[in-house]
Design a protein around this motif. Structure first.
Motif, short mmCIF file in Angstrom:
data_model
loop_
_atom_site.label_atom_id
_atom_site.label_comp_id
_atom_site.label_asym_id
_atom_site.label_seq_id
_atom_site.Cartn_x
_atom_site.Cartn_y
_atom_site.Cartn_z
N GLY A 246 2.14 -2.52 -11.36
CA GLY A 246 1.75 -3.44 -10.31
C GLY A 246 1.74 -4.89 -10.74
N VAL B 204 5.27 -5.12 -5.63
CA VAL B 204 3.86 -5.35 -5.31
C VAL B 204 3.37 -6.68 -5.88
N LEU C 105 0.83 -1.20 0.00
CA LEU C 105 0.00 0.00 0.00
C LEU C 105 0.86 1.26 0.00
N ALA D 20 1.93 1.82 -3.48
CA ALA D 20 0.80 2.25 -4.31
C ALA D 20 0.47 3.72 -4.06
N GLN D 21 0.55 4.14 -2.80
CA GLN D 21 0.24 5.54 -2.49
C GLN D 21 1.27 6.49 -3.10
N CYS E 244 -8.24 0.06 1.92
CA CYS E 244 -7.01 -0.64 2.32
C CYS E 244 -6.64 -0.30 3.76
N SER F 177 -3.69 -2.60 -4.20
CA SER F 177 -2.43 -1.88 -4.43
C SER F 177 -1.90 -2.16 -5.82
N VAL G 207 -7.89 3.42 -1.54
CA VAL G 207 -6.87 3.62 -0.51
C VAL G 207 -7.52 3.57 0.89
#
Length: 393
Positions: free
Chosen positions: A349, A356, A265, A268-269, A295, A341, A292
């Motif tokens: 991804g 990830v 995560l 991903a952020q 998550c 994510s 998000v």
């Protein structure tokens, strides 16, 4: 100790900081695709990291001090192992990864002084590795250990073990196995050294999770002779010991893998905050914001569930029900976090250019390892339905 006390405890805070620094500065930089499906390369990386973990006071968080451990409580471990779990290398570097970690618990609880000297002490020191051999190909034991097919028969001076085990995590490079076999008196655990002529490692099974320490081995026992001193605990009590081993093992998996999902995560952020699409950052899209948020809600609930079970274990309470609920919920919630994510990062991804995709592969088997979700749900449902409303047996 509750979640707020964990967050405020200065000693836990310092250890978490040391752990995060260890992971960022030493473990993550050593991660490599060369470790994929290569237990030997993974062992080499862990042998380099363990002295660093020892120097930083992070080694063996789960064992008592007389064995060189940190003697952390379960609640304290919940915070520390989440940080360690951000890298697939860190738990092994701490010597707090499956299957050695739960095997240490078994040897500590059921081992004789001689067995502890021969196996537990060098295992704790990181001088050797082990595996736990229960799972069998059909029609043998899997989620239902009562289907055990491997047999151990008494003979002059000991026992002869015959059987077929597979998907035995840690088998490649292991020095010994804790083997569950059926006897006339019931399922029994035996310590079998892998140099035994009756022990044959057939192969390492290629699996969806490529970074398992020691891989997932397929083993055959053919007239495998062991002495009476190889019996771990009491004859006929193997299933009870296996269950006692599984409850802390499940909880430790939850702790470590929360960290893995959290790392996915975090990546991903960073991506959605930087990636532009149609003239806007992805982070400015409400759909992305909702993913998000979901998550973070999953991660928070996983922590609370795990911490509650850890506090019960510290209090000496039964966690038969709580550990099963935690295992089902956490395994499924963490996979959702990793899946979202990966989705947020698009093609990146899905690629090996970011960790990830690897994390997603590692988290998928957790819904099966240590008991499939469906089995736990069925067991929990029967338990709840047979009890007084509000009373968990």
């Amino acid at each position: 100790m509750n979640l707020h006390e964990v967050e405020r405890d200065p000693q836990i805070g310092l250890m978490r900081e040391r752990m995060r620094n260890f992971v960022e500065q030493h473990a993550i930089p050593r991660e490599s695709r060369a470790h994929m499906h290569c237990p030997e390369a993974l062992d080499e990386a862990l042998s380099e990291l363990r002295p660093v973990a020892q120097i930083n006071g992070l080694y063996l968080p789960q064992l008592p001090r007389e064995l060189g451990g940190l003697a952390l409580t379960w609640v304290e471990r919940s915070a520390v192992l989440e940080e360690a779990g951000r890298s697939y290398l860190a738990p092994g570097a701490l010597n707090c990864a499956a299957p050695d970690q739960p095997n240490m618990i078994s040897l500590l609880r059921q081992g004789t002084p001689t067995q502890q000297r021969m196996y537990l002490e060098p295992l704790a020191a990181g001088q050797l590795r082990s595996c736990f051999a229960m799972t069998e190909p059909a029609p043998g034991a899997g989620s239902d250990p009562s289907m055990l097919q491997t047999r151990a028969k008494r003979c002059r001076g000991g026992w002869l073990i015959n059987g077929h085990k597979w998907f035995i995590t840690g088998a490649v490079g292991a020095h010994f196995a804790i083997v569950l076999a059926q006897t006339e008196d019931g399922p029994t655990q035996f310590i079998v050294e892998t140099k035994n002529s009756g022990y044959k490692l057939l192969r390492s099974i290629p699996a969806v999770d490529p970074y398992a320490i020691g891989g997932h081995g397929e083993i055959v026992f053919e007239e495998c002779f062991v002495t009476d001193e190889a019996v771990l605990g009491e004859v006929g009590q193997g299933l009870r010991y296996a269950q006692e081993r599984l409850e802390p093992a499940r909880l430790s998996h939850c702790m470590r893998l929360i960290g893995r999902a959290r790392r996915a995560l975090e990546l991903a952020q960073i991506y959605v905050n930087e990636r532009q699409s149609f003239g806007r950052r992805l982070a400015d899209l409400q759909q992305v914001q909702a993913m998000v948020a979901d998550c973070h809600m999953d991660l928070h609930t996983c922590r609370l569930t795990t911490l509650d079970c850890a506090a019960r274990m510290d209090a000496g309470l039964s966690v038969k029900t709580e550990s099963a609920m935690a295992k089902v919920f956490v395994s499924e919630a963490l996979y959702r976090v990793a899946d979202r994510s990966a989705q947020l990062m698009g093609a990146l991804g899905m690629s090996e250019d970011a960790p990830v995709a690897m994390i997603l592969r590692e988290l998928r088997p957790f819904r099966i390892y240590d008991g499939a979700s469906e089995l736990h749900r069925a067991t929990l449902g029967r338990r709840f339905l047979s009890s007084t409303p509000g009373d968990k047996k």
